[in-house]
Design a protein around this motif. Sequence first.
Motif, PDB file in Angstrom:
ATOM      1  N   GLY A 267      -2.755  -2.936  -3.400  1.00 13.60           N
ATOM      2  CA  GLY A 267      -2.366  -1.544  -3.610  1.00 13.60           C
ATOM      3  C   GLY A 267      -2.013  -1.226  -5.041  1.00 13.60           C
ATOM      4  N   ALA A 268      -2.699  -1.867  -5.995  1.00  7.79           N
ATOM      5  CA  ALA A 268      -2.489  -1.552  -7.407  1.00  7.79           C
ATOM      6  C   ALA A 268      -2.872  -0.105  -7.673  1.00  7.79           C
ATOM      7  CB  ALA A 268      -3.326  -2.491  -8.279  1.00  7.79           C
ATOM      8  N   ILE A 269      -2.283   0.490  -8.712  1.00  9.02           N
ATOM      9  CA  ILE A 269      -2.493   1.911  -9.001  1.00  9.02           C
ATOM     10  C   ILE A 269      -3.967   2.208  -9.226  1.00  9.02           C
ATOM     11  CG2 ILE A 269      -2.096   1.611 -11.473  1.00  9.02           C
ATOM     12  CD1 ILE A 269      -1.094   4.652  -9.294  1.00  9.02           C
ATOM     13  N   GLN A 270      -4.722   1.230  -9.768  1.00  7.87           N
ATOM     14  CA  GLN A 270      -6.151   1.434 -10.005  1.00  7.87           C
ATOM     15  C   GLN A 270      -6.886   1.731  -8.703  1.00  7.87           C
ATOM     16  OE1 GLN A 270      -9.207  -0.076  -9.395  1.00  7.87           O
ATOM     17  NE2 GLN A 270     -10.362   0.907 -11.013  1.00  7.87           N
ATOM     18  N   HIS A 271      -6.504   1.038  -7.639  1.00  5.28           N
ATOM     19  CA  HIS A 271      -7.147   1.251  -6.344  1.00  5.28           C
ATOM     20  C   HIS A 271      -6.613   2.522  -5.679  1.00  5.28           C
ATOM     21  CE1 HIS A 271      -9.431   0.083  -2.813  1.00  5.28           C
ATOM     22  NE2 HIS A 271      -8.397   0.423  -2.079  1.00  5.28           N
ATOM     23  N   ARG A 272      -5.327   2.711  -5.757  1.00  3.78           N
ATOM     24  CA  ARG A 272      -4.705   3.883  -5.113  1.00  3.78           C
ATOM     25  C   ARG A 272      -5.303   5.183  -5.634  1.00  3.78           C
ATOM     26  NH1 ARG A 272       1.592   2.418  -4.288  1.00  3.78           N
ATOM     27  NH2 ARG A 272       1.734   4.680  -4.221  1.00  3.78           N
ATOM     28  N   ALA A 273      -5.651   5.200  -6.915  1.00  4.48           N
ATOM     29  CA  ALA A 273      -6.205   6.417  -7.514  1.00  4.48           C
ATOM     30  C   ALA A 273      -7.499   6.852  -6.837  1.00  4.48           C
ATOM     31  CB  ALA A 273      -6.450   6.197  -9.007  1.00  4.48           C
ATOM     32  N   GLY A 274      -8.203   5.904  -6.217  1.00  6.31           N
ATOM     33  CA  GLY A 274      -9.483   6.240  -5.608  1.00  6.31           C
ATOM     34  C   GLY A 274      -9.438   6.536  -4.136  1.00  6.31           C
ATOM     35  N   LYS A 286      -0.855  -9.781   4.537  1.00  5.94           N
ATOM     36  CA  LYS A 286       0.153 -10.743   4.981  1.00  5.94           C
ATOM     37  C   LYS A 286       1.412 -10.712   4.121  1.00  5.94           C
ATOM     38  CE  LYS A 286      -2.001 -14.677   2.559  1.00  5.94           C
ATOM     39  NZ  LYS A 286      -2.633 -16.010   2.775  1.00  5.94           N
ATOM     40  N   ASP A 287       1.355 -10.002   2.971  1.00  6.37           N
ATOM     41  CA  ASP A 287       2.525  -9.845   2.098  1.00  6.37           C
ATOM     42  C   ASP A 287       3.248  -8.556   2.457  1.00  6.37           C
ATOM     43  OD1 ASP A 287       4.422  -9.681   0.141  1.00  6.37           O
ATOM     44  OD2 ASP A 287       3.011  -9.482  -1.536  1.00  6.37           O
ATOM     45  N   ALA A 288       4.407  -8.678   3.088  1.00  4.12           N
ATOM     46  CA  ALA A 288       5.167  -7.494   3.517  1.00  4.12           C
ATOM     47  C   ALA A 288       5.640  -6.644   2.349  1.00  4.12           C
ATOM     48  CB  ALA A 288       6.362  -7.925   4.369  1.00  4.12           C
ATOM     49  N   GLU A 289       5.667  -7.232   1.140  1.00  7.52           N
ATOM     50  CA  GLU A 289       6.131  -6.511  -0.050  1.00  7.52           C
ATOM     51  C   GLU A 289       4.976  -5.900  -0.850  1.00  7.52           C
ATOM     52  OE1 GLU A 289       9.358  -6.105  -0.515  1.00  7.52           O
ATOM     53  OE2 GLU A 289       9.659  -7.289   1.310  1.00  7.52           O
ATOM     54  N   ALA A 290       3.766  -5.974  -0.344  1.00  8.49           N
ATOM     55  CA  ALA A 290       2.612  -5.430  -1.075  1.00  8.49           C
ATOM     56  C   ALA A 290       2.796  -3.928  -1.307  1.00  8.49           C
ATOM     57  CB  ALA A 290       1.324  -5.684  -0.295  1.00  8.49           C
ATOM     58  N   ASP A 294       3.727   1.059   0.667  1.00  4.56           N
ATOM     59  CA  ASP A 294       4.479   2.265   0.286  1.00  4.56           C
ATOM     60  C   ASP A 294       3.676   3.529   0.525  1.00  4.56           C
ATOM     61  OD1 ASP A 294       6.570   0.656  -0.574  1.00  4.56           O
ATOM     62  OD2 ASP A 294       5.834   0.578  -2.649  1.00  4.56           O
ATOM     63  N   LEU A 295       2.382   3.353   0.728  1.00  6.88           N
ATOM     64  CA  LEU A 295       1.464   4.490   0.784  1.00  6.88           C
ATOM     65  C   LEU A 295       0.963   4.794   2.181  1.00  6.88           C
ATOM     66  CD1 LEU A 295      -0.373   6.423  -0.978  1.00  6.88           C
ATOM     67  CD2 LEU A 295      -2.006   4.532  -1.086  1.00  6.88           C
ATOM     68  N   VAL A 296       1.018   3.802   3.073  1.00  5.37           N
ATOM     69  CA  VAL A 296       0.273   3.886   4.324  1.00  5.37           C
ATOM     70  C   VAL A 296       0.948   4.729   5.404  1.00  5.37           C
ATOM     71  CG1 VAL A 296      -0.745   1.643   3.861  1.00  5.37           C
ATOM     72  CG2 VAL A 296       1.294   1.784   5.298  1.00  5.37           C
ATOM     73  N   ASP A 297       0.121   5.148   6.368  1.00 10.20           N
ATOM     74  CA  ASP A 297       0.643   5.757   7.594  1.00 10.20           C
ATOM     75  C   ASP A 297       0.960   4.680   8.625  1.00 10.20           C
ATOM     76  OD1 ASP A 297       0.175   8.768   7.088  1.00 10.20           O
ATOM     77  OD2 ASP A 297      -1.749   7.867   6.552  1.00 10.20           O
ATOM     78  N   TYR A 298       0.131   3.625   8.626  1.00 12.05           N
ATOM     79  CA  TYR A 298       0.338   2.501   9.533  1.00 12.05           C
ATOM     80  C   TYR A 298       0.093   1.203   8.765  1.00 12.05           C
ATOM     81  CZ  TYR A 298      -0.261   6.192  12.998  1.00 12.05           C
ATOM     82  OH  TYR A 298      -0.142   7.355  13.712  1.00 12.05           O
ATOM     83  N   GLY A 299       0.996   0.252   8.899  1.00  9.54           N
ATOM     84  CA  GLY A 299       0.844  -1.020   8.216  1.00  9.54           C
ATOM     85  C   GLY A 299       0.917  -2.190   9.179  1.00  9.54           C
ATOM     86  N   ILE A 300       0.068  -3.186   8.962  1.00 14.82           N
ATOM     87  CA  ILE A 300       0.074  -4.395   9.777  1.00 14.82           C
ATOM     88  C   ILE A 300       0.348  -5.577   8.851  1.00 14.82           C
ATOM     89  CG2 ILE A 300      -1.253  -5.889  11.308  1.00 14.82           C
ATOM     90  CD1 ILE A 300      -3.014  -3.435  11.944  1.00 14.82           C
ATOM     91  N   VAL A 301       1.484  -6.241   9.029  1.00 17.04           N
ATOM     92  CA  VAL A 301       1.800  -7.428   8.252  1.00 17.04           C
ATOM     93  C   VAL A 301       1.232  -8.625   9.004  1.00 17.04           C
ATOM     94  CG1 VAL A 301       3.612  -8.867   7.257  1.00 17.04           C
ATOM     95  CG2 VAL A 301       3.902  -6.378   7.331  1.00 17.04           C
ATOM     96  N   GLY A 302       0.154  -9.180   8.477  1.00 17.56           N
ATOM     97  CA  GLY A 302      -0.516 -10.283   9.158  1.00 17.56           C
ATOM     98  C   GLY A 302      -1.711 -10.749   8.373  1.00 17.56           C
ATOM     99  N   ASP A 303      -2.258 -11.882   8.762  1.00 18.04           N
ATOM    100  CA  ASP A 303      -3.416 -12.463   8.106  1.00 18.04           C
ATOM    101  C   ASP A 303      -4.663 -11.700   8.544  1.00 18.04           C
ATOM    102  OD1 ASP A 303      -5.558 -14.062   7.269  1.00 18.04           O
ATOM    103  OD2 ASP A 303      -4.365 -15.886   7.444  1.00 18.04           O
TER     104      ASP A 303
END
Length: 320
Positions: A267-274, A286-290, A294-303
């Motif tokens: 979710g780096a700003i470069q990707h978010r911009a698009g 799998k990284d809960a701190e990614a 902060d941006l999503v409507d639904y998030g799945i923490v998992g592999d």
Amino acid sequence: MAEVLVYVDHVDGAVRKPTLELLTLARRIGEPVAVALGAGAADTAAALAEHGAVKVLTHEATEYTDYLVVPKVDALTAAVEAVSPAAVLVPSSAEGKEIAARLALRIGSGIITDAVDLEAGDEGPVATQSVFAASFSTRTRVIKGTPVITVKPNSAAVEAAPASGEVSELAVSFGALATGTKVTARTPREATGRPELTEAAIVVSGGRGVNGAENFALIEALADSLGAAVGASRAAVDAGWYPHTNQVGQTGKSVSPQLYIASGISGAIQHRAGMQTSKTIVAINKDAEAPIFDLVDYGIVGDLFDVVPALTEEINTRKG
């Protein structure tokens, strides 16, 4: 009611979805007048009339396929002179934005690019834009000349509204610069059977977490189960795992689908911009701190190697 010119993006008479969206938006601010150019232009009339075009201006000439951009600008300039429209709407593709910029300069008008909404205003059309990597929304209007506005795909739902669709020939005189850049060869893109990335209602993207070109088969399988396009982050593209033409981000393509699924993307700003203007965003990481969470409507923490195949299987089961 004032007339609004809509530039028609079509392939041999088959009208592409962003143009039908433009006709829906044009009806908010006036009566749509479609401008169809090149081979098959006359064949667009039925679809354009079905979606609200009160008039269809057509012109077929080899210059539109043999040379880049300028002949189309010449034609739109002629249409502006003939109609005196309240605005000119153009799809926000790479070619569309170049056509719009050249047209605005040619007719001495202001331009708004990448609008995501359009409404009537007391002093002319008002466009909504997502700016600064989609962190803010602005309401903008042109204060000089005839507004030239490019609109991002998926900014409006396609709505049928049958109109007369009266067809007439547009008188076009090509200028000296029209033949300045000649197309010397064309290579057809390899068909994937998936929708065009920037126009798709659903996009499934993979990033660094996919961990290899061979693993993008998981992303493709999920996309195919949903009838979606496949996207990739810059990290995945730079690693050579997926073609650059599928990159979503500030240096890639900007998408605004109804549903965006990000798998293994931090979710780096470069990707978010698009992709930040997507209507519903789902992330698998799998990284809960990614930062993507902060941006999503639904998030799945998992592999993703567990989640994506299970999700694909469930979708296919429900479809069956």
